[in-house]
Scaffold this motif. Structure first.
Motif, PDB file in Angstrom:
ATOM      1  N   ALA A 102       0.857  -1.181   0.000  1.00 15.69           N
ATOM      2  CA  ALA A 102       0.000   0.000   0.000  1.00 15.69           C
ATOM      3  C   ALA A 102       0.895   1.233   0.000  1.00 15.69           C
ATOM      4  O   ALA A 102       1.772   1.378   0.856  1.00 15.69           O
ATOM      5  N   THR A 103       0.687   2.119  -0.951  1.00 13.38           N
ATOM      6  CA  THR A 103       1.488   3.332  -1.066  1.00 13.38           C
ATOM      7  C   THR A 103       0.578   4.555  -0.920  1.00 13.38           C
ATOM      8  O   THR A 103      -0.640   4.427  -0.771  1.00 13.38           O
ATOM      9  N   ASP A 104       1.162   5.727  -0.961  1.00 12.07           N
ATOM     10  CA  ASP A 104       0.366   6.940  -0.872  1.00 12.07           C
ATOM     11  C   ASP A 104      -0.644   7.001  -2.019  1.00 12.07           C
ATOM     12  O   ASP A 104      -0.406   6.457  -3.106  1.00 12.07           O
ATOM     13  N   ALA A 105      -1.749   7.686  -1.771  1.00 11.40           N
ATOM     14  CA  ALA A 105      -2.782   7.842  -2.798  1.00 11.40           C
ATOM     15  C   ALA A 105      -2.202   8.479  -4.059  1.00 11.40           C
ATOM     16  O   ALA A 105      -1.285   9.305  -3.985  1.00 11.40           O
ATOM     17  N   LYS A 106      -2.728   8.072  -5.211  1.00 12.80           N
ATOM     18  CA  LYS A 106      -2.239   8.579  -6.492  1.00 12.80           C
ATOM     19  C   LYS A 106      -3.356   9.294  -7.252  1.00 12.80           C
ATOM     20  O   LYS A 106      -4.542   9.056  -7.017  1.00 12.80           O
ATOM     21  N   GLU A 107      -2.939  10.161  -8.156  1.00 10.50           N
ATOM     22  CA  GLU A 107      -3.903  10.854  -9.003  1.00 10.50           C
ATOM     23  C   GLU A 107      -4.503   9.875 -10.017  1.00 10.50           C
ATOM     24  O   GLU A 107      -3.836   8.939 -10.464  1.00 10.50           O
ATOM     25  N   VAL A 108      -5.751  10.109 -10.358  1.00 10.48           N
ATOM     26  CA  VAL A 108      -6.405   9.289 -11.372  1.00 10.48           C
ATOM     27  C   VAL A 108      -5.831   9.646 -12.735  1.00 10.48           C
ATOM     28  O   VAL A 108      -5.740  10.819 -13.102  1.00 10.48           O
ATOM     29  N   ASN A 142      -6.083 -10.770 -17.184  1.00  8.30           N
ATOM     30  CA  ASN A 142      -5.826  -9.900 -18.336  1.00  8.30           C
ATOM     31  C   ASN A 142      -5.569  -8.443 -17.968  1.00  8.30           C
ATOM     32  O   ASN A 142      -5.267  -7.627 -18.840  1.00  8.30           O
ATOM     33  N   SER A 143      -5.690  -8.105 -16.688  1.00  4.29           N
ATOM     34  CA  SER A 143      -5.528  -6.705 -16.287  1.00  4.29           C
ATOM     35  C   SER A 143      -4.841  -6.593 -14.932  1.00  4.29           C
ATOM     36  O   SER A 143      -5.072  -7.412 -14.032  1.00  4.29           O
ATOM     37  N   LYS A 144      -4.017  -5.554 -14.794  1.00  4.39           N
ATOM     38  CA  LYS A 144      -3.499  -5.145 -13.498  1.00  4.39           C
ATOM     39  C   LYS A 144      -4.168  -3.827 -13.159  1.00  4.39           C
ATOM     40  O   LYS A 144      -4.032  -2.842 -13.898  1.00  4.39           O
ATOM     41  N   ILE A 145      -4.901  -3.819 -12.067  1.00  4.70           N
ATOM     42  CA  ILE A 145      -5.689  -2.648 -11.699  1.00  4.70           C
ATOM     43  C   ILE A 145      -5.019  -1.936 -10.532  1.00  4.70           C
ATOM     44  O   ILE A 145      -4.699  -2.545  -9.512  1.00  4.70           O
ATOM     45  N   ASN A 146      -4.802  -0.659 -10.705  1.00  7.32           N
ATOM     46  CA  ASN A 146      -4.204   0.179  -9.671  1.00  7.32           C
ATOM     47  C   ASN A 146      -5.272   1.163  -9.192  1.00  7.32           C
ATOM     48  O   ASN A 146      -5.986   1.757 -10.011  1.00  7.32           O
ATOM     49  N   GLY A 147      -5.390   1.331  -7.894  1.00  5.10           N
ATOM     50  CA  GLY A 147      -6.427   2.234  -7.428  1.00  5.10           C
ATOM     51  C   GLY A 147      -6.274   2.646  -5.984  1.00  5.10           C
ATOM     52  O   GLY A 147      -5.503   2.056  -5.213  1.00  5.10           O
ATOM     53  N   ASN A 148      -7.024   3.680  -5.616  1.00  5.77           N
ATOM     54  CA  ASN A 148      -7.017   4.209  -4.258  1.00  5.77           C
ATOM     55  C   ASN A 148      -8.123   3.551  -3.440  1.00  5.77           C
ATOM     56  O   ASN A 148      -9.310   3.683  -3.769  1.00  5.77           O
ATOM     57  N   LEU A 149      -7.736   2.851  -2.385  1.00  7.11           N
ATOM     58  CA  LEU A 149      -8.681   2.219  -1.475  1.00  7.11           C
ATOM     59  C   LEU A 149      -8.798   3.086  -0.226  1.00  7.11           C
ATOM     60  O   LEU A 149      -7.798   3.359   0.439  1.00  7.11           O
ATOM     61  N   THR A 150     -10.031   3.522   0.075  1.00 12.53           N
ATOM     62  CA  THR A 150     -10.275   4.373   1.236  1.00 12.53           C
ATOM     63  C   THR A 150     -11.103   3.618   2.264  1.00 12.53           C
ATOM     64  O   THR A 150     -12.214   3.170   1.972  1.00 12.53           O
ATOM     65  N   ILE A 151     -10.546   3.454   3.459  1.00 10.95           N
ATOM     66  CA  ILE A 151     -11.219   2.813   4.589  1.00 10.95           C
ATOM     67  C   ILE A 151     -11.021   3.703   5.804  1.00 10.95           C
ATOM     68  O   ILE A 151      -9.896   4.136   6.087  1.00 10.95           O
ATOM     69  N   LYS A 152     -12.079   4.000   6.516  1.00 14.06           N
ATOM     70  CA  LYS A 152     -12.024   4.839   7.716  1.00 14.06           C
ATOM     71  C   LYS A 152     -11.344   6.178   7.436  1.00 14.06           C
ATOM     72  O   LYS A 152     -10.613   6.710   8.267  1.00 14.06           O
ATOM     73  N   ILE A 176      -8.946   6.858   5.468  1.00 17.69           N
ATOM     74  CA  ILE A 176      -7.536   6.734   5.082  1.00 17.69           C
ATOM     75  C   ILE A 176      -7.459   6.155   3.681  1.00 17.69           C
ATOM     76  O   ILE A 176      -8.075   5.120   3.394  1.00 17.69           O
ATOM     77  N   THR A 177      -6.705   6.808   2.807  1.00 16.49           N
ATOM     78  CA  THR A 177      -6.613   6.389   1.407  1.00 16.49           C
ATOM     79  C   THR A 177      -5.206   5.923   1.080  1.00 16.49           C
ATOM     80  O   THR A 177      -4.228   6.634   1.334  1.00 16.49           O
ATOM     81  N   LYS A 178      -5.121   4.720   0.530  1.00 17.35           N
ATOM     82  CA  LYS A 178      -3.851   4.154   0.087  1.00 17.35           C
ATOM     83  C   LYS A 178      -4.034   3.575  -1.308  1.00 17.35           C
ATOM     84  O   LYS A 178      -5.107   3.089  -1.654  1.00 17.35           O
ATOM     85  N   ASN A 179      -2.972   3.612  -2.095  1.00 15.52           N
ATOM     86  CA  ASN A 179      -3.017   3.050  -3.438  1.00 15.52           C
ATOM     87  C   ASN A 179      -2.520   1.611  -3.415  1.00 15.52           C
ATOM     88  O   ASN A 179      -1.487   1.312  -2.802  1.00 15.52           O
ATOM     89  N   ILE A 180      -3.265   0.715  -4.050  1.00 16.44           N
ATOM     90  CA  ILE A 180      -2.892  -0.698  -4.129  1.00 16.44           C
ATOM     91  C   ILE A 180      -3.027  -1.170  -5.572  1.00 16.44           C
ATOM     92  O   ILE A 180      -3.645  -0.500  -6.409  1.00 16.44           O
ATOM     93  N   SER A 181      -2.476  -2.340  -5.856  1.00 18.45           N
ATOM     94  CA  SER A 181      -2.575  -2.954  -7.181  1.00 18.45           C
ATOM     95  C   SER A 181      -2.919  -4.424  -7.022  1.00 18.45           C
ATOM     96  O   SER A 181      -2.451  -5.083  -6.094  1.00 18.45           O
ATOM     97  N   PHE A 182      -3.741  -4.931  -7.932  1.00 19.78           N
ATOM     98  CA  PHE A 182      -4.082  -6.349  -7.929  1.00 19.78           C
ATOM     99  C   PHE A 182      -4.412  -6.780  -9.352  1.00 19.78           C
ATOM    100  O   PHE A 182      -4.732  -5.955 -10.215  1.00 19.78           O
ATOM    101  N   ASN A 183      -4.336  -8.080  -9.593  1.00 15.98           N
ATOM    102  CA  ASN A 183      -4.662  -8.647 -10.897  1.00 15.98           C
ATOM    103  C   ASN A 183      -6.143  -8.989 -10.975  1.00 15.98           C
ATOM    104  O   ASN A 183      -6.772  -9.333  -9.970  1.00 15.98           O
ATOM    105  N   ALA A 184      -6.686  -8.914 -12.182  1.00 19.59           N
ATOM    106  CA  ALA A 184      -8.111  -9.206 -12.359  1.00 19.59           C
ATOM    107  C   ALA A 184      -8.382  -9.623 -13.793  1.00 19.59           C
ATOM    108  O   ALA A 184      -7.581  -9.357 -14.702  1.00 19.59           O
ATOM    109  N   ASN A 185      -9.495 -10.284 -13.971  1.00 19.78           N
ATOM    110  CA  ASN A 185     -10.018 -10.524 -15.311  1.00 19.78           C
ATOM    111  C   ASN A 185     -11.176  -9.575 -15.551  1.00 19.78           C
ATOM    112  O   ASN A 185     -12.113  -9.503 -14.750  1.00 19.78           O
TER     113      ASN A 185
END
Length: 215
Positions: free
Chosen positions: A25-31, A140-150, A152-161
């Motif tokens: 989990a890294t700092d939030a990123k711009e879209v 087929n895809s690596k998705i990068n995004g900002n996850l906000t819980i409570k 707090i926003t962090k950027n994560i990446s995961f694989n998906a179809n």
């Protein structure tokens, strides 16, 4: 000899749990700004995130799901380009106790109170895609995004179809783990002073995302 068995097992549990397969989990990123040719914003069927959590060394598994309350997926020339998904944390379910409704509800109450998600103040979580990379293989895809819980926003990446048609966008992620401490979820976390080892909870939470959004 018997009195040495439990401490030895607990020591093994602690050592085994020290390694983590959680995504970074890294700092939030711009879209990322990209052209948009189509937008999908109506929830279809099977919109939920399955979750799992454990005590140390992946023992005492707990599981359930969280429904999506809204979603928007943006497409550029047939490729997923962005999106935002809102999760109903206040309505999360616990299913690992089977038909034991009382136990399921007891844990659900614990997870939604101030010890964990504090849903009176933070009833939802959000995931906003910041960029998408195509890939080959099982996903087929690596998705990068900002996850906000409570809050707090962090950027994560995961694989998906991701499957895109004229009518719908369907997304199924791999099962991936995050470190709950990155979002301030520290109740009985690994290494908490004064808490017996068998009451400590692994830092990892596993998620599997299922989203189906139509026009």
């Amino acid at each position: 000899m018997k009195k040495f068995i439990l401490p030895a097992l607990l020591a093994v549990a602690v050592m085994t749990s020290c390694g983590s397969d959680a995504v970074e989990a890294t700092d939030a990123k711009e879209v990322e700004e990209v052209a948009i040719t189509a937008t999908y914003s109506t929830l279809g069927d099977h919109n939920h995130v399955d979750w799992k959590a454990w005590h140390l060394a992946k023992t005492g598994e707990r599981s359930g799901s969280v429904m999506l309350t809204s979603a928007e997926a943006s497409v550029n020339e047939g490729m997923l380009a962005g999106g935002k998904f809102v999760l109903d944390i206040a309505g999360l379910t616990v299913t690992n106790f089977g038909d034991d409704t009382a136990q399921n509800e007891k844990l659900r109450g614990h997870l939604t109170n101030e010890d964990f998600f504090l849903t009176d103040s933070f009833p939802t979580a959000t995931f906003e895609i910041t960029s998408v990379d195509t890939m080959a293989g099982d996903f087929n895809s690596k998705i990068n995004g900002n996850l906000t819980i409570k809050g707090i926003t962090k950027n994560i990446s995961f694989n998906a179809n991701v499957d895109i048609t004229d009518d719908a966008v369907a997304l199924t992620s791999e099962t991936f783990e995050v470190n709950r401490e990155d979002w301030g979820l520290t109740y009985n976390a690994e290494g908490t002073a004064g808490v017996p080892v068998d009451y400590l909870i692994a830092n990892e939470i596993a998620f599997t995302i299922h989203a189906n959004v139509t026009k």
